[in-house]
Design an enzyme around this catalytic site. Structure first.
Site, mmCIF file in Angstrom:
data_model
loop_
_atom_site.group_PDB
_atom_site.id
_atom_site.type_symbol
_atom_site.label_atom_id
_atom_site.label_comp_id
_atom_site.label_asym_id
_atom_site.label_seq_id
_atom_site.Cartn_x
_atom_site.Cartn_y
_atom_site.Cartn_z
ATOM 1 N N GLU A 66 0.845 -1.199 0.000
ATOM 2 C CA GLU A 66 0.000 0.000 0.000
ATOM 3 C C GLU A 66 0.884 1.254 0.000
ATOM 4 O O GLU A 66 1.774 1.380 0.824
ATOM 5 C CB GLU A 66 -0.893 -0.019 1.257
ATOM 6 C CG GLU A 66 -1.814 1.158 1.364
ATOM 7 C CD GLU A 66 -2.646 1.326 0.099
ATOM 8 O OE1 GLU A 66 -3.448 0.440 -0.202
ATOM 9 O OE2 GLU A 66 -2.485 2.353 -0.593
ATOM 10 N N GLU A 92 -1.519 9.170 4.168
ATOM 11 C CA GLU A 92 -2.596 9.662 5.037
ATOM 12 C C GLU A 92 -2.816 11.136 4.715
ATOM 13 O O GLU A 92 -1.865 11.874 4.480
ATOM 14 C CB GLU A 92 -2.217 9.484 6.506
ATOM 15 C CG GLU A 92 -2.364 8.050 6.940
ATOM 16 C CD GLU A 92 -1.991 7.839 8.395
ATOM 17 O OE1 GLU A 92 -2.134 8.767 9.202
ATOM 18 O OE2 GLU A 92 -1.532 6.729 8.723
ATOM 19 N N ASN A 131 9.817 3.408 1.117
ATOM 20 C CA ASN A 131 9.708 4.223 2.331
ATOM 21 C C ASN A 131 11.077 4.625 2.861
ATOM 22 O O ASN A 131 11.272 5.759 3.307
ATOM 23 C CB ASN A 131 8.925 3.469 3.414
ATOM 24 C CG ASN A 131 7.434 3.643 3.234
ATOM 25 O OD1 ASN A 131 6.993 4.260 2.273
ATOM 26 N ND2 ASN A 131 6.644 3.105 4.144
ATOM 27 N N ALA A 173 13.121 20.511 5.158
ATOM 28 C CA ALA A 173 13.812 20.444 6.453
ATOM 29 C C ALA A 173 12.836 20.792 7.563
ATOM 30 O O ALA A 173 11.873 21.527 7.351
ATOM 31 C CB ALA A 173 14.987 21.416 6.454
ATOM 32 N N GLY A 174 13.044 20.254 8.738
ATOM 33 C CA GLY A 174 12.147 20.565 9.851
ATOM 34 C C GLY A 174 12.327 19.613 11.010
ATOM 35 O O GLY A 174 13.437 19.157 11.310
ATOM 36 N N GLY A 180 7.526 11.362 10.949
ATOM 37 C CA GLY A 180 6.875 10.564 11.988
ATOM 38 C C GLY A 180 5.845 9.689 11.319
ATOM 39 O O GLY A 180 5.971 9.351 10.144
ATOM 40 N N CYS A 193 4.475 4.832 9.443
ATOM 41 C CA CYS A 193 5.202 4.112 8.392
ATOM 42 C C CYS A 193 6.713 4.308 8.455
ATOM 43 O O CYS A 193 7.445 3.380 8.775
ATOM 44 C CB CYS A 193 4.669 4.518 7.031
ATOM 45 S SG CYS A 193 3.006 3.892 6.756
HETATM 46 N N1 NAD Z 1 -1.149 4.292 7.708
HETATM 47 C C1 NAD Z 1 -0.535 4.404 6.548
HETATM 48 O O1 NAD Z 1 -0.374 5.487 5.979
HETATM 49 C C2 NAD Z 1 -0.005 3.181 5.845
HETATM 50 C C3 NAD Z 1 0.389 3.284 4.506
HETATM 51 C C4 NAD Z 1 0.886 2.136 3.872
HETATM 52 C C5 NAD Z 1 0.988 0.956 4.557
HETATM 53 N N2 NAD Z 1 0.621 0.898 5.871
HETATM 54 C C6 NAD Z 1 0.730 -0.401 6.556
HETATM 55 O O2 NAD Z 1 -0.578 -0.957 6.646
HETATM 56 C C7 NAD Z 1 -0.722 -1.676 7.874
HETATM 57 C C8 NAD Z 1 -1.903 -1.131 8.679
HETATM 58 O O3 NAD Z 1 -1.612 0.210 8.996
HETATM 59 P P1 NAD Z 1 -2.757 1.171 9.583
HETATM 60 O O4 NAD Z 1 -2.159 2.532 9.662
HETATM 61 O O5 NAD Z 1 -4.009 0.967 8.833
HETATM 62 O O6 NAD Z 1 -2.900 0.567 11.062
HETATM 63 P P2 NAD Z 1 -4.147 0.754 12.076
HETATM 64 O O7 NAD Z 1 -3.594 0.490 13.406
HETATM 65 O O8 NAD Z 1 -4.813 2.056 11.792
HETATM 66 O O9 NAD Z 1 -5.149 -0.405 11.651
HETATM 67 C C9 NAD Z 1 -4.924 -1.746 11.914
HETATM 68 C C10 NAD Z 1 -6.241 -2.355 12.341
HETATM 69 O O10 NAD Z 1 -6.095 -3.772 12.432
HETATM 70 C C11 NAD Z 1 -6.929 -4.217 13.490
HETATM 71 N N3 NAD Z 1 -6.504 -5.564 13.896
HETATM 72 C C12 NAD Z 1 -5.403 -5.952 14.559
HETATM 73 N N4 NAD Z 1 -5.414 -7.280 14.753
HETATM 74 C C13 NAD Z 1 -6.543 -7.748 14.189
HETATM 75 C C14 NAD Z 1 -7.132 -9.034 14.085
HETATM 76 N N5 NAD Z 1 -6.517 -10.119 14.562
HETATM 77 N N6 NAD Z 1 -8.316 -9.147 13.456
HETATM 78 C C15 NAD Z 1 -8.933 -8.063 12.963
HETATM 79 N N7 NAD Z 1 -8.435 -6.816 13.044
HETATM 80 C C16 NAD Z 1 -7.256 -6.664 13.659
HETATM 81 C C17 NAD Z 1 -6.726 -3.153 14.556
HETATM 82 O O11 NAD Z 1 -7.751 -3.179 15.524
HETATM 83 C C18 NAD Z 1 -6.710 -1.888 13.716
HETATM 84 O O12 NAD Z 1 -8.003 -1.329 13.619
HETATM 85 C C19 NAD Z 1 0.637 -1.581 8.577
HETATM 86 O O13 NAD Z 1 1.411 -2.675 8.221
HETATM 87 C C20 NAD Z 1 1.207 -0.312 7.987
HETATM 88 O O14 NAD Z 1 2.627 -0.310 8.028
HETATM 89 C C21 NAD Z 1 0.114 1.970 6.522
#
Ligand code: NAD
Length: 447
Positions: A152, A156, A226, A270-271, A275, A278
């Site tokens: 993905e 955000e 990343n 710069a800043g 955070g 990811c």
């Molecule tokens: N946030 C981003 O911008 C982004 C972008 C690219 C990739 N990612 C990757 O995607 C993944 C998810 O990130 P996110 O930001 O959405 O995390 P998040 O914490 O917002 O969402 C994860 C969800 O999974 C649920 N969960 C955990 N264990 C579970 C289970 N056993 N059954 C059902 N649900 C369960 C949690 O309750 C939570 O709601 C991570 O690996 C992250 O690195 C995130």
């Protein structure tokens, strides 16, 4: 297609509602009962532009539903997207226990062929473990599985836009059938035949590339991308250190560098550093992957070190200008790790606030979206209704997140309500000449 999305967080909720919007029937599963209750009551657990409308419309149409029951979701679907968290362990490795738990349950409950797609960011070779785990826990005669990687790349704050207008869709597969299923899922995006929730009329000039590779390479593309972007940020922060020492302006240096198309201007800001959920954790995880396979990724260790030092740099600047920190009131504009989100995970603002509190400062903070999440993590500080309220009586103002609306504040009024009109612009965001003309002392980062 019937699709199950496991994990209704920033990635899962966006993926699920967007897939529903382009014509699939989606069930989103999360084991957080509170989150599912909220979603079933028509409320949102996170803020992401355009997402709420998508969720409501698709729920109403019956193409999107929410449940805590993974076995039901898995049984009813041909394709299962894994979008659960992969947070960092103490040693920096990715914690894959959430992924494993889901895979075991999918394996145990599947009663027909399933395509399992990893969307969570995972270390290379996770696909192989998933394959093996599915086989071990499945009821052999019933469950047959294919596994794919579909990393993905959403950002955000513009996640819905990124789903509908990606520059590339990367998939890692080990057979043609899986490739065809994934192509079919994304067909409306690939052919530009969707109703865009972001633009009133949009004809994408360029179609996204559907990049097909093997599983391991797809997994590595995510970590490598990343890490590269994080390296750019730390690089310009290092340049900023040189700029400060010699009296140059990092903004100008970045602008001049960015004019070279081989470099590009993005991520040369710069800043206070990066955070979010990811970059910090993915960088650590990638270093660990290197170690596991006998490679010392010293470059990325330095990127991480530079990023962590940004908070020290900000602390030093505040100490230098305020002299004594104990007892001082400091106002924060911005808490989220970036604008247009309420996500405060690993946000530099939160870390800086913790450090200032340890020094005995009183903090007053405002963020357009992130105050609810911030106040559950740091309840002891004052959260104001608006920027003017938090600036009242402050002896310094830290701009920690570059929300566009901060540019439109009545900065003359801000100056009048502050005890000392001092700004630490942690994002080099405010027009320096305008605020200094109003009588502010202005300190940026790397200039
Ligand atoms: N946030 C981003 O911008 C982004 C972008 C690219 C990739 N990612 C990757 O995607 C993944 C998810 O990130 P996110 O930001 O959405 O995390 P998040 O914490 O917002 O969402 C994860 C969800 O999974 C649920 N969960 C955990 N264990 C579970 C289970 N056993 N059954 C059902 N649900 C369960 C949690 O309750 C939570 O709601 C991570 O690996 C992250 O690195 C995130």
């Amino acid at each position: 297609m019937n699709i199950c999305v496991v994990g209704a967080g920033y990635v899962g909720l966006v993926t699920g509602s967007c897939l529903a919007d382009i014509g699939h029937r989606v069930i989103c599963i999360d084991n957080d009962e509170g989150k599912i209750r909220l979603l079933n009551a028509g409320q949102m657990p996170i803020y992401e532009p355009y997402l709420e409308d998508l969720v409501q419309q698709n729920r109403k149409r019956g193409s999107l539903s929410f449940s805590t029951d993974l076995s039901r979701g898995a049984k009813d679907s041909e394709v299962i997207f894994i979008c659960v968290g992969t947070p960092p362990l103490e040693n920096g490795e990715a914690d894959l226990s959430f992924v494993e738990k889901v895979i075991r349950e999918v394996g145990a409950t599947a009663d027909s062929h399933k395509l399992v797609v990893e969307k969570s960011t995972v270390p290379v070779q996770t696909g192989e473990y998933i394959n093996r785990t599915l086989k071990i826990y499945s009821r052999e005669e019933k469950g047959h599985f294919d596994v794919a990687s579909n990393p993905e790349f959403l950002r955000e704050g513009s996640a819905v836009l990124d789903f509908f207008h990606p520059d590339r869709i990367v998939i890692g597969v080990d057979n043609r059938r899986t490739e065809d299923v994934l192509r079919q899922i994304y067909l409306p995006i690939l052919e530009g035949t969707f109703r865009c929730p972001v633009h009133s009329s949009c004809l994408p000039a360029t179609r996204p590339l559907f990049f097909v590779t093997d599983l391991k390479s797809a997994e590595l593309i995510k970590h490598a991308s990343n890490s590269f972007l994080a390296t750019k940020i730390s690089f310009i922060n290092a340049i900023g250190e040189i700029c400060e020492r010699v009296g140059a302006d990092v903004q100008k240096v970045a602008e001049g560098m960015g004019l070279d198309p081989r470099i590009g201007k993005e991520f040369l800001k710069a800043g206070l550093g990066f955070g979010g959920f990811c970059f910090p954790k993915d960088l650590q995880a990638f270093v660990c992957i290197g170690e596991k396979y006998g490679y010392d990724f010293a470059l990325l260790k330095e990127v991480e070190k530079i990023n962590k030092s940004r908070i020290d740099v900000a602390m030093e600047k505040l100490k230098k200008h305020l002299w004594v920190l104990r007892g001082k009131t400091i106002a924060f504009l911005g808490l989220a790790f970036k604008p247009q989100t309420d996500d405060i995970r690993f946000a530099p603002a939160m870390e800086l606030i913790r450090r200032l509190r340890e020094e005995g400062c009183h903090i007053r903070a405002f963020d357009p979206q992130a105050m609810k999440k911030a106040s559950s993590e740091i309840p002891e500080i004052f959260y104001g209704r608006d920027p003017y309220e938090v600036a009242e009586g402050a002896e310094a103002l830290v701009l920690a997140t570059e929300w566009p609306e901060f540019l439109d504040l009545d900065w003359d009024k801000m100056r009048r309500v502050m005890a000392r009109p001092f700004i630490l612009d942690g994002r080099n965001f405010l027009p320096r000449s305008r605020v200094t003309a109003l009588g502010f002392e202005y300190v940026g980062m790397g200039r």
